[in-house]
Design a protein around this motif. Structure first.
Motif, mmCIF file in Angstrom:
data_model
loop_
_atom_site.group_PDB
_atom_site.id
_atom_site.type_symbol
_atom_site.label_atom_id
_atom_site.label_comp_id
_atom_site.label_asym_id
_atom_site.label_seq_id
_atom_site.Cartn_x
_atom_site.Cartn_y
_atom_site.Cartn_z
ATOM 1 N N PRO A 1 0.642 -5.805 -6.375
ATOM 2 C CA PRO A 1 0.339 -5.349 -7.736
ATOM 3 C C PRO A 1 -0.049 -3.884 -7.835
ATOM 4 C CG PRO A 1 -1.140 -7.136 -7.062
ATOM 5 C CD PRO A 1 -0.173 -6.965 -5.978
ATOM 6 N N VAL A 2 -0.839 -3.395 -6.890
ATOM 7 C CA VAL A 2 -1.276 -1.996 -7.000
ATOM 8 C C VAL A 2 -0.079 -1.059 -6.929
ATOM 9 C CG1 VAL A 2 -2.499 -0.176 -5.798
ATOM 10 C CG2 VAL A 2 -3.599 -2.360 -6.144
ATOM 11 N N ILE A 3 0.784 -1.312 -5.928
ATOM 12 C CA ILE A 3 1.964 -0.457 -5.775
ATOM 13 C C ILE A 3 2.834 -0.525 -7.017
ATOM 14 C CG2 ILE A 3 3.968 0.019 -4.334
ATOM 15 C CD1 ILE A 3 1.651 0.303 -2.640
ATOM 16 N N ARG B 1 -0.985 -9.183 11.999
ATOM 17 C CA ARG B 1 0.256 -9.894 11.768
ATOM 18 C C ARG B 1 0.226 -10.659 10.454
ATOM 19 N NH1 ARG B 1 2.804 -11.242 16.969
ATOM 20 N NH2 ARG B 1 2.709 -9.221 18.014
ATOM 21 N N ASN B 2 -0.945 -10.848 9.923
ATOM 22 C CA ASN B 2 -1.056 -11.675 8.725
ATOM 23 C C ASN B 2 -0.491 -10.927 7.522
ATOM 24 O OD1 ASN B 2 -1.889 -12.995 6.431
ATOM 25 N ND2 ASN B 2 -3.731 -13.781 7.401
ATOM 26 N N GLN B 3 0.454 -11.575 6.860
ATOM 27 C CA GLN B 3 1.165 -10.907 5.772
ATOM 28 C C GLN B 3 0.227 -10.546 4.622
ATOM 29 O OE1 GLN B 3 4.676 -12.930 4.724
ATOM 30 N NE2 GLN B 3 5.508 -11.168 3.661
ATOM 31 N N LEU B 4 -0.616 -11.486 4.275
ATOM 32 C CA LEU B 4 -1.516 -11.236 3.158
ATOM 33 C C LEU B 4 -2.422 -10.052 3.454
ATOM 34 C CD1 LEU B 4 -2.623 -14.789 2.032
ATOM 35 C CD2 LEU B 4 -1.392 -13.094 0.702
ATOM 36 N N PHE B 5 -2.921 -10.042 4.678
ATOM 37 C CA PHE B 5 -3.829 -8.948 5.012
ATOM 38 C C PHE B 5 -3.109 -7.620 4.934
ATOM 39 C CE2 PHE B 5 -7.314 -6.782 6.736
ATOM 40 C CZ PHE B 5 -6.817 -5.856 7.640
ATOM 41 N N ARG B 6 -1.862 -7.619 5.444
ATOM 42 C CA ARG B 6 -1.132 -6.355 5.466
ATOM 43 C C ARG B 6 -0.907 -5.836 4.061
ATOM 44 N NH1 ARG B 6 3.504 -4.634 9.353
ATOM 45 N NH2 ARG B 6 3.861 -6.666 10.245
ATOM 46 N N SER B 7 -0.495 -6.738 3.169
ATOM 47 C CA SER B 7 -0.210 -6.251 1.813
ATOM 48 C C SER B 7 -1.497 -5.740 1.175
ATOM 49 C CB SER B 7 0.456 -7.348 0.984
ATOM 50 O OG SER B 7 -0.482 -7.992 0.175
ATOM 51 N N PHE B 8 -2.603 -6.454 1.467
ATOM 52 C CA PHE B 8 -3.889 -5.997 0.953
ATOM 53 C C PHE B 8 -4.224 -4.622 1.494
ATOM 54 C CE2 PHE B 8 -7.968 -6.362 -0.849
ATOM 55 C CZ PHE B 8 -8.909 -5.970 0.084
ATOM 56 N N LEU B 9 -3.983 -4.457 2.786
ATOM 57 C CA LEU B 9 -4.303 -3.182 3.420
ATOM 58 C C LEU B 9 -3.492 -2.043 2.811
ATOM 59 C CD1 LEU B 9 -5.975 -1.976 5.714
ATOM 60 C CD2 LEU B 9 -3.981 -2.219 7.194
ATOM 61 N N VAL C 1 -4.824 -1.062 -0.489
ATOM 62 C CA VAL C 1 -6.071 -0.319 -0.371
ATOM 63 C C VAL C 1 -5.787 1.114 0.038
ATOM 64 C CG1 VAL C 1 -8.133 -0.054 1.044
ATOM 65 C CG2 VAL C 1 -7.584 -2.271 0.051
ATOM 66 N N ILE C 2 -4.887 1.259 1.014
ATOM 67 C CA ILE C 2 -4.549 2.615 1.465
ATOM 68 C C ILE C 2 -3.974 3.432 0.306
ATOM 69 C CG2 ILE C 2 -3.019 3.966 2.942
ATOM 70 C CD1 ILE C 2 -3.228 1.833 5.032
ATOM 71 N N ALA C 3 -3.057 2.796 -0.449
ATOM 72 C CA ALA C 3 -2.446 3.517 -1.567
ATOM 73 C C ALA C 3 -3.517 3.972 -2.547
ATOM 74 C CB ALA C 3 -1.429 2.619 -2.262
ATOM 75 N N LEU C 4 -4.433 3.056 -2.869
ATOM 76 C CA LEU C 4 -5.491 3.413 -3.812
ATOM 77 C C LEU C 4 -6.345 4.548 -3.284
ATOM 78 C CD1 LEU C 4 -6.909 0.165 -5.386
ATOM 79 C CD2 LEU C 4 -5.973 2.149 -6.529
ATOM 80 N N VAL C 5 -6.673 4.450 -2.009
ATOM 81 C CA VAL C 5 -7.542 5.477 -1.419
ATOM 82 C C VAL C 5 -6.860 6.833 -1.491
ATOM 83 C CG1 VAL C 5 -8.414 6.311 0.787
ATOM 84 C CG2 VAL C 5 -8.912 3.979 0.060
ATOM 85 N N ILE C 6 -5.572 6.864 -1.122
ATOM 86 C CA ILE C 6 -4.851 8.139 -1.183
ATOM 87 C C ILE C 6 -4.846 8.676 -2.597
ATOM 88 C CG2 ILE C 6 -2.612 9.255 -0.910
ATOM 89 C CD1 ILE C 6 -2.000 7.424 1.354
#
Lengths: 253, 370, 399
Positions: free
Chosen positions: B193-195, C20-28, C31-36
């Motif tokens: 969603p964020v992207i 390896r966890n897909q959910l975690f990766r998408s969350f990460l 978060v990175i995008a927001l931080v940037i």
């Protein structure tokens, strides 16, 4: 110039010395044909032979440049009134159905009766439901064409033409665009129609249908009528070399 | 048994010609100009109109026109167009204030750029080395324009103008925006969603406002975003605005391409074990971008026309340099000739690119056999 | 085949690595995008504040209530230089909407005509229409606006020798714009407006009744003429009742210029002409594409059923063609509204022009430009929303 036939009536469709050119290409060469009331004619031939063009001239979807075409006593000329009269009496079923996608099945069938014959909407709907039952899909009346299968769409197309209660039905390769398993449902409807005594001209490759239903089979090639005969004689004793060649090609399957 | 006419071996019908009035020149005239009384009326009206308009226009354009003269007085006397003005001023119009003796450099630059664009138009050249060729050409272009190396005198940005400026704003605009637009298009279809919000927000924001507002934003606000004391060149400001603008529209074109790719492609790639980026890079994007190419060419055409807007923020593109050229009090009255001159330049470029785009569309239609 | 009682090895669970966890990766990633985004944003904002302070530029929107101090060439509402910036902005928005609305209507009319002309069986008509469309589409709009502006201000005669037309008395065209007569204000006019509203209702009721009648009896009734009559009739009656006032304020030539009547400035005229001619060419292409996209078989089937040409067009072709014509045309309307921003180049006081003046005077570039972009965004998004609703409403129902 109408010949009198045994029942003393004028022929339904007369083509007399009809020629047509597309530019320089001579697509119909000196066509002479008479169709009586209640006759069923099947027209076959290789592609490009002019068979579709010929029947499309009968309801003026194409214009002929020479000769006469007389439909139920009305001659087809540039006179718009004559053309309108002829189109009311002649129904046509197309290879690609040409249903109106933005209208429901029922609306497809009631459109012409309401706007051409001036029928009240209720009566048009009653008639339409009758014909939809004839073609065995009354339950699809409120669906849109895009929701139906090919065979169902073609049957709706037949019902749509019948709602105008024409005297003559033209079929332009009605099953050529259908998957094999749907061909028989459409042919059954056509056979049923034939048994009611409708005058039919049918361009088709379905020779089984021709055997069952046709009074005459016509073979056309390169714009001319090569051979015309009753089905048995046509299939078993073809006279012309070209007819023999064509039959050998399509009957070998 | 009513009829069993057996038409026996018929002689092939004699070759007949269609009725004379339907073919040849007469036939064409009949069908296309006089097929009905309404049509005939239209034809008559149109011919009358043309007869009144074309001869004076021809007179002005060609017959009475003055082609070369150094003195505007000669033009004042003539009743036709003053193409002499163009002859006098064309270098100013085409190259702006670029130093006169060095103008062979932008000319060479334009030719080189046109050459690489021409090569890119041919499908047989769509190979990986084309990207390198483009980078090479751009480097050559900047070397030519800026100079300062290889013995070429340095020419600063603010002297660039005219056709080279228009071209480079368009080309760099698209080139830099392209990778950004791919990310935006993928981001818009992302499940995160964020992207997705960031991508959609950017695209809709840029598409919802006129280009002029982005140029204003870049012109007035960009200097504020930089650390105090830093300044940014005016051409670069406009370039940034154009890049941001094209990124949004290119993203939509690529999204159209992505949408046309059947799900089966993704499924096959995943079944083979490819990762997301591998799938995109090797399977999806090549197909999507190919489908989107006609739209991308259209964006190029639109962008080429839209660069004329930088005239409003006082960058000497082709349009502004023409207006500056005709500000010369000697030749000022012949402004129409100036407008026609650059209108023809724009028209030639855009018209041929649009024909090319139509050609591409038919190519893709036939090659996509299902 | 003996049932294996030996303990089977447990199924391979996830490796436990968070990476390896897909959910975690998408969350990460998010978060990175927001931080940037936040980091870059913060950097830019801090720079901005530093720069603003250095240049002693105020921030905030209080300037909107300050006196604007500049005049505006033309306005739909009364405006004086002593009015606030807020009012100046309102004038700008109204001017933009005014030229956009008129432009959309005119461009549609001309575009439909030209689109149909491109499909005419007459070769000359097709070619002429094509020349128009290709020329206008391949030349930048700004260039065309300058062209129209210089034609109007350069080639048209001065006001004292204004062009007049035999068929339109009281209409004068000159360097100073277009002048035309307007009716003198009369109390009966407001009643006429009310009567027009009544006429609208009557016409609608009649149409409904005519449709019902056709459904019942099958007889089609005349629709167009009675409708027009019902629409205009009441207004006409009211006018007659009020003494049939025909007084018109006609522009009349005084010593130096014309007085009376109403006028349109050359800037508005040039902008309207340029925008209309430009957008009409694109709409013409949409119309042509839409009509051509309806398969020829539809016309054939409808004609084979005996329907007349006009009925075929109305009931079969047009509904299908409009589905294809309207979405791209709506984005052309959007483009026209955005293109009206070029008004700043020829001196028509639209939103961009007012913004330009305001930010040059107050120095508050960020606020001014944000207001302008916000307004354009609102207009665009509204049109998009309406278009999406329309698209969903008319989408062809498929399997």
């Amino acid at each position: 110039m109408s010949e009198s036939t045994p029942n003393g009536n004028q022929p339904m469709v007369q083509l007399i010395g009809v020629h047509k050119w597309f530019g320089q290409f001579h697509v119909l060469k000196n066509i002479d044909l008479q169709v009586d009331k209640g006759e069923r004619i099947v027209i076959c031939g290789p592609s490009g032979s002019g068979k579709s063009t010929m029947i499309r001239c009968i309801n003026r979807l194409e214009e002929h440049q020479q000769g006469q075409i007389i439909v139920d006593g009305v001659e087809l000329t540039h006179d718009l009134k004559n053309i309108d009269t002829v189109r009311r009496e002649v129904g046509m079923v197309f290879q690609h159905f040409n249903l109106f996608p933005h209208l429901t099945v029922l609306e497809n069938c009631t459109l012409a009766p309401v706007w051409v014959r001036g029928m009240p909407k209720k009566d048009a709907e009653t008639t339409a439901m009758q014909y939809l039952e004839r073609v065995q899909i009354p339950e699809q009346a409120s669906k849109y064409p895009g929701q139906l299968s090919g065979g169902q769409q073609q049957r709706v197309a037949i019902a749509r033409s019948l709602c105008m209660q024409p005297n003559i039905m033209l079929f332009d390769e009605p099953t050529s665009a259908l998957d094999p398993e749907m061909i028989s449902e459409v042919l059954d409807v056509m056979i049923d129609l034939a048994e009611t005594g409708m005058t039919m001209l049918c361009v088709t490759h379905e020779m089984g249908f021709a055997r069952k239903v046709a009074n005459r089979v016509i073979f056309m090639d390169e714009g001319e009528i090569i051979e015309m005969n009753e089905p048995e004689a046509f299939f078993h004793h073809p006279q012309s070399e070209r007819t023999k060649l064509f039959l050998s090609q399509i009957l070998s399957h | 048994m009513a009829k069993s006419t057996q038409l026996e071996t018929r002689r092939p019908a004699a070759v007949e010609r269609p009725p004379a009035v339907r073919t040849g020149l007469l036939g064409w005239l009949h069908q296309n100009l006089f097929s009905s009384w309404f049509n005939s009326l239209l034809t008559v009206v149109a011919v009358l109109l043309l007869a009144r308009v074309i001869p004076p226009l021809l007179n002005w354009f060609v017959v009475n026109a003055v082609w070369t003269a150094t003195d505007p007085a000669a033009c004042k006397e003539a009743s036709g167009a003053c193409w002499a003005m163009i002859h006098e001023k064309y270098r100013l119009i085409l190259f702006g204030r670029y130093p006169y003796e060095q103008q062979w450099r932008p000319l060479l630059g334009i030719l080189v750029l046109a050459a690489v664009i021409g090569v890119s138009c041919n499908r047989t050249f769509w190979k990986p080395w084309l990207a390198d060729a483009w980078i090479g050409v751009l480097v050559v272009w900047f070397v030519l324009m800026w100079g300062g190396v290889l013995g070429l005198p340095f020419v600063p940005n603010n002297l660039w103008g005219g056709l080279p400026l228009t071209l480079i704003l368009t080309v760099i605009g698209l080139a830099v925006a392209f990778p950004v637009s791919i990310l935006l298009a993928l981001g818009r279809r992302s499940r995160m969603p964020v992207i997705r919000v960031i991508s959609v927000g950017y695209i809709e924001l840029i598409r919802g406002v006129p280009l002029i507002s982005l140029l204003f934003m870049a012109s007035f606000m960009l200097p504020l975003f930089l650390p105090t004391g830093a300044s940014i060149d005016e051409v670069l400001r406009a370039q940034v605005a154009i890049i941001m603008f094209s990124a949004a529209y290119l993203a939509e074109a690529i999204r159209g391409g992505l949408q046309a790719i059947p799900n089966g492609q993704y499924e096959a790639a995943h079944a083979l074990g490819l990762t997301y980026w591998q799938t995109q890079r090797k399977i999806i994007l090549p197909q999507a971008i190919t489908i989107a190419i006609p739209s991308i060419v259209n964006i190029f055409i639109g962008l080429f026309k839209d660069t004329s807007l930088v005239a409003i923020v006082s960058l000497t593109d082709l349009l502004l340099s023409m207006r500056q050229a005709i500000a010369d009090p000697l030749w000022r009255r012949f402004f129409v000739e100036g407008y026609i001159f650059i209108a023809m330049i724009y028209f030639c470029v855009c018209f041929f690119m649009s024909k090319y785009s139509q050609y591409l569309e038919t190519q893709f239609d036939t090659s996509r056999s299902r | 085949m003996a049932a294996s009682t030996a303990s089977a090895s447990p199924p391979v669970k996830s490796s436990g690595s968070l990476w390896r966890n897909q959910l975690f990766r998408s969350f990460l990633y998010q978060v990175i995008a927001l931080v940037i985004l936040i980091a870059v944003g913060a950097y830019l904002i801090s720079n901005t504040f530093a720069n603003l302070e250095e240049r002693s530029i105020r921030t905030g929107f209080e300037f909107l209530d300050r006196e604007a101090g500049f005049r505006i060439g033309e306005s739909m509402i009364p405006y004086r230089a002593s009015d606030s910036y807020r009012r100046a902005y309102t004038v700008g928005v109204l001017n933009t909407l005014r030229v956009s609305a008129l432009g959309i209507v005119l461009a549609t009319l001309i575009g439909v005509l030209v689109g149909i002309a491109r499909l005419s069986p007459n070769w000359l008509v097709v070619k002429l229409a094509s020349v128009y469309v290709e020329t206008v589409r391949n030349v930048p709009l700004l260039l065309q606006l300058f062209f129209w502006y210089t034609v109007i201000t350069g080639i048209l005669p001065a006001v004292r020798q204004a062009l007049s037309f035999r068929f339109l008395p009281g209409v004068y065209l000159s360097k100073s714009g277009l002048m035309f007569p307007t009716p003198v204000s009369h109390p009966i006019h407001s009643y006429m407006l009310g009567a027009l509203g009544v006429g609208l209702i009557l016409a609608w009721v009649y149409t409904r009744w005519a449709e019902r009648r056709q459904d019942m009896t099958g007889q089609p009734s005349q629709r167009l003429l009675p409708c027009i009559g019902l629409l205009l009739g009441p207004a006409l009656l009211v006018w007659l009742f009020g003494g049939a006032p025909t007084a018109m304020d006609v522009p009349t030539l005084m010593r130096f210029t014309y007085k009376g009547g109403s006028s349109i400035t050359p800037e508005f005229l040039a902008l309207l002409t340029g925008l209309t001619m430009y957008t009409a060419a694109f709409i013409a292409e949409n119309v042509r594409g839409g009509i051509q996209a309806v398969p020829w078989g539809q016309t054939e089937a409808a004609e084979a059923l005996g329907l007349r040409r006009s009925t075929v067009l109305r009931l079969v072709i047009l509904p299908q063609a409009l589905r294809i014509i309207i979405p791209p045309s709506t984005s052309q309307y959007l483009n026209l509204t955005k293109n009206s921003s070029l008004a700043v180049a020829i001196g028509y006081p639209d939103l961009v022009s007012i913004t330009n003046t305001s930010l040059n005077q107050t120095g508050q570039a960020i606020e001014c430009i944000s207001i302008m972009m916000g307004i354009y965004l609102t207009i665009s998004l509204s049109i998009s929303v309406v278009m999406n609703m329309y698209n969903r409403y008319v989408a062809l129902v498929e399997r």
